[in-house]
Motif scaffolding. Sequence first.
Motif, PDB file in Angstrom:
ATOM      1  N   LEU A 280       0.834  -1.203   0.000  1.00  0.00           N
ATOM      2  CA  LEU A 280       0.000   0.000   0.000  1.00  0.00           C
ATOM      3  C   LEU A 280       0.869   1.254   0.000  1.00  0.00           C
ATOM      4  O   LEU A 280       0.625   2.191  -0.766  1.00  0.00           O
ATOM      5  N   ASP A 281       1.910   1.238   0.838  1.00  0.00           N
ATOM      6  CA  ASP A 281       2.807   2.383   0.925  1.00  0.00           C
ATOM      7  C   ASP A 281       3.510   2.605  -0.419  1.00  0.00           C
ATOM      8  O   ASP A 281       3.574   3.728  -0.926  1.00  0.00           O
ATOM      9  N   ALA A 284       1.014   3.809  -3.177  1.00  0.00           N
ATOM     10  CA  ALA A 284       0.614   5.210  -2.988  1.00  0.00           C
ATOM     11  C   ALA A 284       1.782   6.145  -3.314  1.00  0.00           C
ATOM     12  O   ALA A 284       1.594   7.168  -3.978  1.00  0.00           O
ATOM     13  N   SER A 285       3.002   5.790  -2.880  1.00  0.00           N
ATOM     14  CA  SER A 285       4.168   6.656  -3.102  1.00  0.00           C
ATOM     15  C   SER A 285       4.556   6.709  -4.571  1.00  0.00           C
ATOM     16  O   SER A 285       4.904   7.765  -5.095  1.00  0.00           O
ATOM     17  N   GLN A 304      -4.877   5.647  -2.512  1.00  0.00           N
ATOM     18  CA  GLN A 304      -4.796   6.994  -1.962  1.00  0.00           C
ATOM     19  C   GLN A 304      -4.615   6.880  -0.451  1.00  0.00           C
ATOM     20  O   GLN A 304      -5.278   6.062   0.181  1.00  0.00           O
ATOM     21  N   ARG A 305      -3.698   7.664   0.096  1.00  0.00           N
ATOM     22  CA  ARG A 305      -3.550   7.670   1.557  1.00  0.00           C
ATOM     23  C   ARG A 305      -4.755   8.378   2.174  1.00  0.00           C
ATOM     24  O   ARG A 305      -5.248   9.361   1.634  1.00  0.00           O
ATOM     25  N   ASP A 306      -5.176   7.885   3.346  1.00  0.00           N
ATOM     26  CA  ASP A 306      -6.330   8.463   4.025  1.00  0.00           C
ATOM     27  C   ASP A 306      -6.024   8.419   5.522  1.00  0.00           C
ATOM     28  O   ASP A 306      -6.338   7.428   6.181  1.00  0.00           O
ATOM     29  N   ASP A 308      -4.389   7.448   8.643  1.00  0.00           N
ATOM     30  CA  ASP A 308      -3.567   6.282   8.973  1.00  0.00           C
ATOM     31  C   ASP A 308      -3.860   5.090   8.087  1.00  0.00           C
ATOM     32  O   ASP A 308      -3.259   4.033   8.237  1.00  0.00           O
ATOM     33  N   TYR A 310      -5.850   3.789   4.048  1.00  0.00           N
ATOM     34  CA  TYR A 310      -5.778   4.012   2.600  1.00  0.00           C
ATOM     35  C   TYR A 310      -7.176   3.932   2.010  1.00  0.00           C
ATOM     36  O   TYR A 310      -8.121   3.513   2.673  1.00  0.00           O
TER      37      TYR A 310
END
Length: 319
Positions: A280-281, A284-285, A304-306, A308, A310
Amino acid sequence: MSLIKPTRRDILKVAAAMPAFALPAAAQLGAPEGQNPGYFRFTLGDMRLTVLSDGYFSNPTTGLGINAPRDEVQAFLQAYYLDVDKGYSHTNHLLIETGEHKVLVDVGSGDRWFETTGKLVSNLEAAGLGLDDITHVVITHAHPDHIWGIRDGFDEPLFPSAEYIIGEAEHAYWSQEGLVDRVAPERQQFVVGALNAFATEGLDWVFARDGHEVVSGVALVSTPGHTPGHMSVRVSSGDKTLLALGDSMSHAWTNFAQPAWFNEGDHDGGQTVQTRLKLLDQAASERISLLGYHFPFPGVGHVQRDADAYRFVPALWQF
Ligand SMILES: [Zn+2]
């Protein structure tokens, strides 16, 4: 003509007259008679990608988020307009056409599991391809919905011209001496099914490690947890990248909003979560596209980060 506005008292009267319902039914939309087309085509750089459905299956939601309080999981499902009791899993197979090669990710379950699955071949044909066209088959892991369709009704390889690739660690796990006697009774079928699939006569197997290049632009990424040797498939063309997750993520809502929850079907819950957080990291990055095998068809989108957690953002399709 002026608008007739209800007063606050009128609204309260209506509310009081409404019967107190239990949880509202989740899915307002039903299935049609007959079938929707089960393939979807798009491009990634120079590659042509097609998502092919093997159908769907339903499992009880009691297997979802087993490390979270049950009422919290149910409230989550309700908030996301999902049935609180019955899951609905899509089965999105990726076909990668590079020009020279046609790589298929997973083979579905054929007629050996649910009656609602086993649609891969008809959807492949609907997309204009034949069984002989497939040059490589990647098996992400050896669960029924991903490998049981490997042989046809004559017990011969479904895709006779293909090279078959699976993680070395995945093959080694299922092939352990006496594994069938050490797993829970309800999992014994999984072991026998995997071994039968591996033993299909006429298969040309490659046992792969992290980073294995299937063809130029298509590489395996080790994503253990859901199964011990689970592999995802990284597809790159030019500056574009898509990761076919397999089941390293299996739920398009809980896995993003509650990434620490794991499921009954995850072999090692802790490792599943660790792998997922890393994916996930990274997605997103690096703005990598994802394809979830069990996400709503065609299962492709972005991360998309949300705060703490996603959020899964479905891709905006171009027709
Ligand atoms: Zn699966």
